[in-house]
Design an enzyme around this catalytic site. Structure first.
Site, PDB file in Angstrom:
ATOM      1  N   ASP A  61       0.870  -1.122  -0.296  1.00 41.21           N
ATOM      2  CA  ASP A  61       0.143   0.001   0.384  1.00 41.21           C
ATOM      3  C   ASP A  61       0.953   1.183  -0.241  1.00 41.21           C
ATOM      4  O   ASP A  61       2.379   0.997   0.235  1.00 41.21           O
ATOM      5  CB  ASP A  61      -1.121   0.200   1.370  1.00 41.21           C
ATOM      6  CG  ASP A  61      -2.828   0.828   0.823  1.00 41.21           C
ATOM      7  OD1 ASP A  61      -2.235   1.918  -0.184  1.00 41.21           O
ATOM      8  OD2 ASP A  61      -3.567   0.877   1.640  1.00 41.21           O
TER       9      ASP A  61
HETATM   10  C1  BGC Z   1      -5.232   3.639  -0.331  1.00 40.73           C
HETATM   11  C2  BGC Z   1      -5.586   1.987  -1.207  1.00 40.73           C
HETATM   12  C3  BGC Z   1      -5.298   2.487  -2.334  1.00 40.73           C
HETATM   13  C4  BGC Z   1      -3.844   3.217  -2.264  1.00 40.73           C
HETATM   14  C5  BGC Z   1      -3.907   3.994  -3.839  1.00 40.73           C
HETATM   15  C6  BGC Z   1      -3.880   3.696   0.154  1.00 40.73           C
HETATM   16  O1  BGC Z   1      -3.815   5.377   0.641  1.00 40.73           O
HETATM   17  O2  BGC Z   1      -5.375   2.025   1.429  1.00 40.73           O
HETATM   18  O3  BGC Z   1      -6.454   0.907  -0.684  1.00 40.73           O
HETATM   19  O4  BGC Z   1      -5.139   1.681  -3.019  1.00 40.73           O
HETATM   20  O5  BGC Z   1      -4.081   4.290  -1.093  1.00 40.73           O
HETATM   21  O6  BGC Z   1      -4.765   5.258  -4.079  1.00 40.73           O
END
Ligand code: BGC
Length: 738
Positions: free
Chosen positions: A284
Site C-alpha cells: 500500500d
Molecule cells: C489506500 C489504497 C489505495 C492507495 C492508492 C492508499 O492510501 O489505502 O487502498 O489503493 O492509496 O491510491
C-alpha cells in the site's frame, strides 16, 4: 560512439528476442526479457510511482517522466485517459533502454466515470450478477481510458462502522463478502485472458485484516486470534484469489505484532504456500516507509529489506526499493533470486495483458469516446443502484402515488450531486450525477410541482432554514427529505467516534414531521449511522447510501414504485456507538441475555440488539418463507444436505426476496456463533406466486477450526435456519453422525 553501438546492439537483440519468442510460453518470454535486464531495471519493475495528477496521498516524487525514461519505474498510478497514458507509454517504449511497457493502475473502486453505488451499497443488493455487472462496466470504462489495473476489490471485513472505509467493503459477514469478492474479481478481469482490451487486472486488498483496527481508527493496530482471522477475516481474500485475482495489496496495519508489509507469515507462508497465490504483491501507499514509524525497521533501507524479504514484490510510492534495494543486493542482504522473482511477476502481468505485443492496446480514442458514460453504462448503473437501496421502515407511506401534485423535496442532499458519487469515485464527477430532485422530475415530468429547500446544511447548528422548509412541507401533499453524510465523512482516513446524523438534520426531520404530512426520509451515507429515533419514528426510511451517477433516477424508481426495494443490510446498524462491535454472528457467552436478570451479558443503559440487523430489509410486498425441509435428518462424512424452502409472495405487488440460510453448531469443542450465513438466493415472485428453493450444504459448511486450529466437523446437532433477515428465521435440526 561505443555507447551508441552498444545500445543499438542491445536494442536489436531485444527486439529480435521479443519477436522470436512471441509464440513461446509466457514464462520463457518473461525469462528472455529478464535476461536482458540490469539490476537497476529489475528494481524499476518493482517500483510503482504516482503521477502528480490526482494522487491519493503525499506525492513524494516529482519528475516521473524522467523516471520512466530511465526505467526507474515499471508502473504508474493516478494517470488515466488515452492521451495521457499514450504519451507516458510512448516514453517507456521509445525512450527507455529496454522499451518495457508501463502498467497503469488506478483506484477504480465503484466505477470509473459512470459511478456505481459504493461497494457497501452494492453488497446490500445481495445480487451477485449486479455486483459483477458493476465491476464489468468499471473495467470496460477504465480500460478504455488507458488503464490496465484497478486497486480493487477491497474485501476487508469490518464490524466497526466508526472505520470510514466500511463504505468500500461488503460489510460484516465472511460468506456474503466472499461471494461479493469473487464476483468483483470476475467482473474486473473477465476470463482473465485479456483477448480484448476491455478487462483489467484486479487487486485484492488490503492483505490482511485492515478492517479491524482498534477503536475503528484508520491505520491503527490490529490484534486478533488466529481463529478469528482465519474464520472471519481471511475468507474473502481467499475467495478473490480463487476467483483468479492477479494481484494482492498489502495493508497499512500491523497484524499481531508484525506490519502487513513486512509480514513474512502473511505474504509468503500463508499467501504463497497455503493459498497458492501466483500473482504479484504490491504494497500500500508508502507502507514500506511506514515500517520505520511502526518501529520494526531502523530506517528505510532496513524497511526495504524487511518488505522485500517478506514478499512485497512492488513498492507503491515509498521509493524505498528504488533507493535501497540495489545496495541490499550488493551487500548480500537480499538475494538476487528474490529480485528476479518479483520482477518476473510484474513482467508476467504485462505479457498477460498483451502489452509487449502492443503497448497501446488500451489506448483507443474511439473506444474511450464510445464507452465512457454511455447510455448503456448509465442504465446498468441505475439498475444496480436501485437494487442497492434498503427499505428500513415504511408505515404505509411508500410507494408515493405518481399522481402527487405537490411534493416537497427537502434536506441538504435533496439537490446535491457532488456527494452522491461517494468517496473513492475515480474519475467520476458530480456534474454527471442525477440529483434526487432531478430524478423525481425525470420520473413525474411537469405534472408535479416540486418545492425544494435545504432546510439546513449537513453539518453545523444553523436552523434558520427550517421555517421555510416546514412551510413547503405544509403546502405539499407529501415530503421527501434527503439527509446524511458528505462524501469525505466516510472513506479512507475518515474514522469517527460519533456516527449519528451530523448537524441538525434529525431536528429538521422532527420539525417536518410535525406537519403530519406523509414523509419519507432518504438517507445518503457511507456507513451505518446510529439513528435510533429515526429508526423508530420515521414514517418511511430508505437507506440509499451513495448510489453514484444515477442516484436520483434510482431513488425515484423506488419512491414511486417502479422498482420494489429488495436490498438487505450487509452490516448491522448499531443503536449506539457504545455497542460496537455489534454483529449477528456473535458467540453465545455463558450468560446470554435474559430479561429481568441483571447478571447477564448486557448493558445497563442500552439493549444488546442492533437497531437494524444484518440481512434486514423490507419490501412493498410481503413474503412467507416456509420451514426449511432437509432431505435427511442425519448425515455422514462425504454427504451433502439438501434443503428445500418454499417462499411465497403473499402481498399484491411483484417483488424480490433474499432467502438467507444460516447454521448453528449446537454443541462443539470450541464455541460457535449463534448463526452463520452459509447460503442465500434472491428470487423474484409475482403476487401470490410460490417457488421452492433448493440449497445444498457441503461438508465445509459445517466445518470449523478445532482447538488445534485444524478444520474439523464434529458429530452432533446442527440447526439450519432460514428466513429473510438474520433475526427472522425458522429452524430445523439435522444431525451429523460418525
Ligand atoms: C489506500 C489504497 C489505495 C492507495 C492508492 C492508499 O492510501 O489505502 O487502498 O489503493 O492509496 O491510491
Amino acid at each position: 560512439m561505443r555507447n551508441l553501438i552498444t545500445s543499438l546492439f542491445l536494442l536489436l537483440l531485444f527486439n529480435s528476442l521479443a519477436a522470436q519468442s512471441r509464440q513461446k510460453p509466457i514464462n520463457e518470454r518473461v525469462d528472455s526479457v529478464l535476461a536482458q535486464m540490469t539490476l537497476d531495471e529489475k528494481i524499476g519493475q518493482m517500483t510503482l510511482f504516482t503521477t502528480d495528477w490526482g494522487s491519493t496521498g503525499p506525492t513524494i516524487r516529482p519528475g516521473y517522466r524522467e523516471d520512466i525514461m530511465q526505467g526507474r519505474c515499471g508502473a504508474l498510478f493516478n494517470a488515466h485517459g488515452v492521451t495521457f497514458t499514450r504519451e507516458l507509454q510512448r516514453i517507456a517504449v521509445e525512450e527507455s533502454r529496454l522499451k518495457i511497457p508501463l502498467l497503469f493502475g488506478y483506484d477504480v473502486i465503484h466505477g470509473f466515470k459512470t459511478i456505481f453505488p459504493i461497494p457497501l451499497a452494492e453488497a446490500a443488493s445481495w445480487d451477485t450478477e449486479a455486483v459483477k455487472a458493476s465491476a464489468e462496466v468499471a473495467a470496460d470504462e477504465a480500460s478504455a481510458a488507458g488503464l490496465h489495473w484497478t486497486f480493487a476489490p477491497m474485501v476487508d471485513i469490518t464490524r466497526d462502522p466508526r472505520w470510514g472505509r466500511i463504505m468500500e467493503g461488503a460489510g460484516e459477514d465472511p460468506f456474503l463478502a466472499s461471494v461479493v469478492a469473487a464476483q468483483r474479481v470476475k467482473g474486473f478481469q473477465g476470463e482473465a485472458t485479456f483477448d480484448e482490451p476491455n478487462h483489467i487486472l484486479a487487486c485484492v486488498k488490503h492483505f490482511a485484516a485492515y478492517g479491524a483496527p482498534f477503536g475503528g481508527r484508520d491505520y491503527n493496530t490490529v490484534d486478533m486470534s488466529e481463529r478469528m482471522f482465519r474464520e472471519v477475516y481471511l475468507p474473502p481474500y481467499q475467495a478473490a484469489i480463487e476467483a483468479g485475482a492477479r494481484t494482492v495489496m498489502t495493508a497499512f496495519n500491523e497484524l499481531n505484532g508484525v506490519p502487513a508489509t513486512s509480514n513474512k507469515w502473511l505474504l509468503t507462508d500463508l499467501l504463497r504456500h497455503e493459498l497458492r497465490f501466483k500473482g504479484m504483491v504490491v504494497t500500500d501507499y508508502t507502507s514500506i516507509n511506514e515500517l520505520v514509524e511502526h518501529g520494526v525497521a531502523a530506517d528505510e533501507k532496513h524497511a526495504s529489506e524487511l518488505a522485500v524479504m517478506a514478499g512485497s514484490d512492488m513498492d507503491m510510492q515509498s521509493a524505498a526499493y528504488h533507493r535501497f534495494l540495489k545496495g541490499l543486493v550488493e551487500e548480500g542482504k537480499v538475494p538476487i533470486e528474490r529480485v528476479d522473482e518479483a520482477a518476473r511477476r510484474v513482467l508476467r502481468l504485462k505479457f498477460e495483458l498483451g502489452l509487449f505485443e502492443d503497448p497501446y492496446r488500451f489506448c483507443d480514442e474511439q473506444r474511450e469516446k464510445e464507452v465512457i458514460l454511455s447510455d448503456r453504462n448509465r442504465s446498468i448503473a441505475r439498475d444496480v443502484a436501485r437494487k442497492s437501496i434498503v427499505l428500513l421502515r415504511n408505515e404505509g407511506v411508500l410507494p408515493l402515488p405518481k399522481e402527487t401534485k405537490k411534493l416537497a423535496v427537502l434536506g441538504p442532499l435533496a439537490a446535491d450531486k457532488d456527494n452522491l458519487i461517494g468517496f473513492w469515485s475515480a474519475a467520476g464527477e458530480g456534474r454527471h450525477c442525477v440529483s434526487l430532485v432531478e430524478g423525481i422530475r425525470n420520473k413525474l415530468g411537469e405534472n408535479v410541482e416540486l418545492l425544494t429547500a435545504k432546510g439546513c446544511e449537513i453539518t453545523g447548528d444553523d436552523k434558520s432554514g427550517f421555517a421555510r422548509a416546514v412551510e413547503m412541507a405544509r403546502q405539499a401533499d407529501a415530503v421527501v427529505v434527503a439527509i446524511g453524510e458528505s462524501r469525505e465523512m466516510s472513506g479512507e482516513a475518515a474514522s469517527k467516534v460519533d456516527i449519528s446524523l451530523p448537524g441538525v438534520q434529525e431536528d429538521l426531520v422532527k420539525a417536518l414531521m410535525e406537519t403530519g404530512k406523509p414523509l419519507v426520509v432518504v438517507l445518503m451515507n457511507g456507513r451505518p449511522l446510529t439513528i435510533p429515533w429515526l429508526g423508530e419514528n420515521a414514517p418511511a426510511l430508505l437507506e440509499t447510501w451513495w448510489l453514484g451517477t444515477e442516484a436520483g433516477n434510482a431513488i425515484a424508481d423506488v419512491l414511486f414504485g417502479d422498482y420494489n426495494p429488495s436490498g438487505k443490510l450487509p452490516v448491522s446498524f448499531p443503536r449506539h456507538v457504545g455497542q460496537i462491535p455489534v454483529f449477528y454472528s456473535h458467540k453465545p457467552t455463558g450468560r446470554p441475555y435474559q430479561p429481568n436478570d441483571k447478571w447477564r451479558s448486557q448493558y445497563l443503559d442500552e439493549s444488546n440488539e442492533p437497531l437494524f440487523p444484518f440481512g434486514y430489509g423490507l419490501s412493498y410486498t410481503t413474503f412467507e418463507i416456509g420451514s426449511p425441509k432437509p432431505d435427511k435428518t442425519s448425515f455422514r462424512s462425504g454427504e451433502v444436505v439438501k434443503v428445500q424452502v418454499k417462499v411465497t409472495n403473499t402481498g399484491n405487488r411483484e417483488g424480490e426476496e433474499v432467502v438467507q440460510l444460516y447454521i448453528r453448531d449446537k454443541v462443539a469443542s470450541v464455541t460457535r456463533p449463534v448463526k452463520e450465513l452459509k447460503a442465500f438466493q434472491k428470487v423474484s415472485l409475482k403476487p401470490g406466486e410460490s417457488k421452492d428453493l433448493r440449497f445444498t450444504l457441503f461438508e465445509k459448511d459445517f466445518a470449523f477450526l478445532d482447538q488445534n486450529l485444524e478444520w474439523t466437523i464434529e458429530p452432533g446437532e446442527f440447526e439450519i435456519k432460514v428466513g429473510n433477515s438474520s433475526d427472522n428465521v425458522k429452524a430445523v435440526v439435522v444431525e451429523r453422525v460418525e
